[in-house]
Scaffold this motif. Structure first.
Motif, PDB file in Angstrom:
ATOM      1  N   MET A  51      67.722  79.970  21.974  1.00  0.00           N
ATOM      2  CA  MET A  51      67.988  79.939  23.639  1.00  0.00           C
ATOM      3  C   MET A  51      68.899  78.987  24.031  1.00  0.00           C
ATOM      4  O   MET A  51      69.596  79.164  24.759  1.00  0.00           O
ATOM      5  N   TYR A  52      69.276  77.938  23.129  1.00  0.00           N
ATOM      6  CA  TYR A  52      70.187  76.895  23.574  1.00  0.00           C
ATOM      7  C   TYR A  52      71.493  77.427  23.399  1.00  0.00           C
ATOM      8  O   TYR A  52      72.860  77.072  23.718  1.00  0.00           O
ATOM      9  N   GLN A 102      74.567  68.238  23.530  1.00  0.00           N
ATOM     10  CA  GLN A 102      73.880  67.546  22.491  1.00  0.00           C
ATOM     11  C   GLN A 102      72.842  68.039  21.735  1.00  0.00           C
ATOM     12  O   GLN A 102      72.747  67.729  20.373  1.00  0.00           O
ATOM     13  N   ILE A 103      71.773  68.802  22.345  1.00  0.00           N
ATOM     14  CA  ILE A 103      71.040  69.289  21.484  1.00  0.00           C
ATOM     15  C   ILE A 103      71.416  70.419  20.571  1.00  0.00           C
ATOM     16  O   ILE A 103      70.663  70.514  19.598  1.00  0.00           O
ATOM     17  N   ARG A 104      72.071  71.199  21.111  1.00  0.00           N
ATOM     18  CA  ARG A 104      72.783  72.064  20.219  1.00  0.00           C
ATOM     19  C   ARG A 104      73.256  71.649  18.663  1.00  0.00           C
ATOM     20  O   ARG A 104      72.997  71.893  17.617  1.00  0.00           O
ATOM     21  N   ALA A 125      59.051  75.823  24.864  1.00  0.00           N
ATOM     22  CA  ALA A 125      59.439  76.471  26.286  1.00  0.00           C
ATOM     23  C   ALA A 125      58.753  77.538  26.595  1.00  0.00           C
ATOM     24  O   ALA A 125      58.021  78.049  26.080  1.00  0.00           O
ATOM     25  N   GLU A 126      58.371  77.218  28.125  1.00  0.00           N
ATOM     26  CA  GLU A 126      57.739  78.329  28.725  1.00  0.00           C
ATOM     27  C   GLU A 126      58.144  78.857  29.835  1.00  0.00           C
ATOM     28  O   GLU A 126      59.284  78.318  30.347  1.00  0.00           O
ATOM     29  N   TYR A 179      63.692  79.380  29.774  1.00  0.00           N
ATOM     30  CA  TYR A 179      64.677  78.476  29.317  1.00  0.00           C
ATOM     31  C   TYR A 179      63.804  77.306  28.736  1.00  0.00           C
ATOM     32  O   TYR A 179      62.708  76.780  29.265  1.00  0.00           O
ATOM     33  N   PRO A 180      64.349  76.492  27.952  1.00  0.00           N
ATOM     34  CA  PRO A 180      63.944  75.346  27.074  1.00  0.00           C
ATOM     35  C   PRO A 180      63.638  74.173  28.324  1.00  0.00           C
ATOM     36  O   PRO A 180      64.176  74.229  29.450  1.00  0.00           O
TER      37      PRO A 180
END
Lengths: 369, 371
Positions: free
Chosen positions: A76-77, A118-120, A233-234, A241-242
């Motif tokens: 998703m990211y 950053q998460i990616r 994610a929900e 989306y997360p």
């Protein structure tokens, strides 16, 4: 110190608060049983836990279902664009702020986009966890159950405080107590004792809720999973989306911070309760007024003006934290999607509550015997 | 009688009534479906569905006989023509050569079935969605046409000589609101009763009452006064609900039968809906009024206000739990054929008997207790 001990003893020895605490505990137990605790769900969660944490011993059916879910939602990211999320949220909610206020919200979402990048880079979104849209564990614990917990602990706090603060008036020894300086200062000890007892009962209820929840939902080897992981994610507002947290928050850190916010909220409730009781000098009407105040504040949290007054209104309204429970420390409410918003609300509301309490104390000290 | 009136005056404290009034307003805003009507959530897709049903009922009555089914087609034609005028005025759809409602629907279906859309198709799809969900006139017409689609489907499934124009949402509103009204009444009765009863104890007059035979009769008068005051508050609350119901334009559904277009199966389908709603209110009222016995018991036992509130919370939670589970769609046909019909009435009767036994025990104890 002795007076504080005696006041605490008064509150803890009386059975009525224990009855309320036990009733709330039973209610939480029933809620957890309904959401995740029934036999079928527990069995499924155990199987899924094995599939998530130990692929070698997992049942093939659960392993394949988990693999399919991960294939669908694990990336998703890669395509997440926070500006698009902002546009969709504004459209769905009908809240489209303009001018400097609108620009400020856009800047917040740009910062969130940097966080997404950053998460990616760090791979924070790739951790394994229970499939979020199937089990909805995060929103069950920190949304539904936490909201009930906030209400119940608030009631326990209010009852503890009002019982002690109105004790002398009810049993007609107030005139005797107010006749001396020590007696007038006793109210401060009562407020502190009421707060401590309220925190004690709230603590018992919170520990019970968490114990029952984590007994039903196996969490071994999952405490280090970031809340921002794709698998957590929900769906929210018909979008999947997360949870884009403002900084890296593992499950254990998130739980601790949620507890800190809960304690902060209880502190504010204690201050507001003290203020109302010091003004009204009648525990029954204080309880009623507090109930009406919180209902009114909750309704006010949904009033939207489309300008910076929305932010000011939300900063001074602690029920906003109740309404956004489950979405703390992450992108959530349009006006509050910036790091530290929960603490800003606690600080502003807390300051207002303490000021009210100070005014109430002055009034109380001037009471004529 | 004089004692009864004086006790009623003691119970109806203006501060307590003010608290009840403010609480009622906030409760309506937070929990009642009738307040958010016609916004969605009432088994409807939009705020336009149920007002459209109301419009049809006002024009054609609450049911449409077979010989008048052609009126649905006429109405459809009228709405499609109005929608076509909106579509014709839209430049994006004009460029895409979509000029009427039929082409509009067909294009929507085509795009829905496709996995991916080209940029041009996305632009058209966005405009179609805007006309359905964002443009107020277009949205209204679209959802009204959906209602007609639903009625056409219902018509095709029916073997009867007429179809009901009653929407499922009206039963949903009544079912949800009556349960919430029960909770509202329970809380209002507790707010009314507890300060009065606890105050009597704190004034140390109870032992004084108990010393004489006349004094012991005051306990009966106190309970009767409580029932009268709670009954009065309950009637006013339901009166307010009916007033809000009428102001919102829902009164038009009262003359309909208890059949809807979603297949809700009620035992009382030949009853007018208004009478069904009245019965619902009456049964909820009687149930909660019986609960006054427990509130009286708590008030007479609690040593102070906070203890009274603390004991009332679990008691009211338990009664509320019973209420919510008993009053789910009054007179609904049970899913299981072996289930007892009219089970709600049996539960209510049982509840009243249980409360009556508790009351008898308390009154007997008050009359004969050795101090």
């Amino acid at each position: 110190m002795r007076l504080l001990q005696k006041e605490c003893g008064k509150c803890l020895r009386h059975p009525f608060l224990w009855i309320v605490c036990i009733t709330f505990g039973l209610f939480q137990f029933l809620s957890i049983y309904t959401y995740v605790g029934n036999a079928g769900m527990r069995k499924e969660l155990r199987q899924m836990h094995v599939a998530v944490t130990d692929e070698e011993t997992a049942s093939p059916e659960y392993e394949s279902a988990y693999a399919d879910y991960k294939k669908t939602y694990g990336g998703m990211y890669d395509t997440l664009d926070m500006r698009k999320i902002l546009e969709q949220k504004e459209k769905k909610s009908g809240y489209e702020p303009q001018g400097a206020w609108g620009m400020w919200i856009v800047r917040n979402y740009d910062r969130l986009q940097k966080r997404v990048e950053q998460i990616r880079k760090t791979g924070e979104g790739t951790y394994a966890f229970y499939p979020g849209s199937w089990y909805k564990l995060h929103s069950t614990l920190y949304g539904k159950l936490w909201k009930k917990l906030i209400l119940q602990t608030a009631v326990l706090m209010i009852l503890s405080m009002l019982y002690l603060m109105d004790y002398e008036r009810i049993y007609k020894t107030q005139d005797l107590v107010l006749a001396t300086t020590t007696g007038k200062k006793m109210m401060e000890k009562k407020m502190l004792a009421g707060t401590l007892c309220g925190l004690f009962y709230a603590g018992l209820l919170t520990v019970f809720t968490l114990l029952v929840f984590f007994a039903a939902v196996p969490f071994q080897n999952l405490w280090h999973v970031p809340v921002a992981a794709c698998m957590v994610a929900e769906p929210r507002l018909q979008m999947m989306y997360p949870f884009v947290t403002f900084w890296r928050l593992e499950q254990w850190r998130y739980s601790l911070l949620a507890l800190v916010v809960l304690v902060g909220l209880l502190g504010i409730i204690a201050a507001v309760t003290a203020a109302v009781q010091l003004f009204l000098q009648n525990s029954y009407f204080s309880f009623a007024v507090l109930g009406l105040l919180f209902m009114g504040a909750y309704l006010l949290a949904y009033v939207q003006m489309g300008n910076v007054w929305d932010l000011i209104r939300e900063f001074f309204n602690p029920t906003v934290l109740y309404a956004t429970s489950g979405g703390w420390f992450m992108e959530n409410d349009l006006c509050l999607s910036f790091a530290g918003n929960e603490f800003a609300v606690l600080f502003c509301s807390g300051t207002a509550a303490v000021c009210l309490m100070a005014v109430g104390k002055r009034r109380y000290h001037r009471l004529e015997v | 009688m004089k004692i009864l009136i004086k006790e009623c005056k003691k119970i109806m404290d203006i501060r307590v009534l003010l608290v009840i009034a403010v609480f009622t307003v906030l409760f309506y805003q937070l929990f009642l479906e009738v307040t958010i009507y016609p916004a969605g959530g009432q088994t409807t897709d939009s705020p336009y569905d149920m007002p459209f049903y109301a419009e049809l009922i006002e024009s054609w009555g609450t049911s449409l006989p077979r010989e008048d089914w052609s009126k649905l087609d006429e109405k459809r034609k009228e709405l499609e023509e109005a929608y076509t005028r909106i579509i014709a005025a839209d430049p994006v759809l004009a460029d895409a050569k979509i000029t009427n409602y039929q082409e509009f629907s067909k294009t929507r279906e085509t795009f829905f079935d496709k996995d991916t859309l080209t940029d041009e198709e996305k632009k058209i799809d966005q405009e179609l969605s805007r006309l359905v969900f964002e443009d107020s006139k277009g949205s209204k017409l679209f959802f009204e046409l959906q209602v007609l689609d639903r009625l056409d489907e219902y018509k095709n499934l029916q073997n009867e000589d007429s179809i009901s124009l009653m929407p499922g949402g009206i039963f949903y509103i009544v079912e949800k609101d009556m349960r919430m009204m029960g909770i509202l009444l329970l809380i209002c009765f507790a707010i009314l009763a507890l300060p009065y009863l606890v105050r009597e104890r704190l004034c140390h007059v109870l032992p004084l009452y108990a010393t004489t035979a006349t004094g012991r009769k005051i306990f009966d008068r106190q309970f009767q006064a409580l029932v009268v005051c709670c009954g009065f508050v309950g009637i006013v609350q339901f009166g307010i609900y009916v007033l809000v119901y009428g102001i919102k334009g829902l009164a038009v559904f009262w003359k309909g039968d208890c059949i809807d277009d979603t297949g809700l199966q009620l035992w009382c389908k030949n009853l007018p809906f208004g009478f069904y709603m009245l019965l619902y209110m009456l049964l909820v009222f009687v149930f909660v009024l019986a609960a006054v016995v427990l509130i009286y018991l708590i008030g007479r036992t609690a040593g102070n206000y906070i203890a009274g509130i603390a004991f009332a919370i679990p008691a009211c939670a338990g009664i509320g739990f019973l209420l919510i589970h008993i009053f789910v769609y009054l007179f609904q046909k049970p899913m299981d054929e072996n289930s007892l019909p009219y089970s709600e009435e049996l539960w209510i009767l049982g509840w009243i008997l249980a409360c009556a036994c508790v009351l008898w025990w308390k009154m007997h104890r008050d009359h004969y207790r050795d101090l």
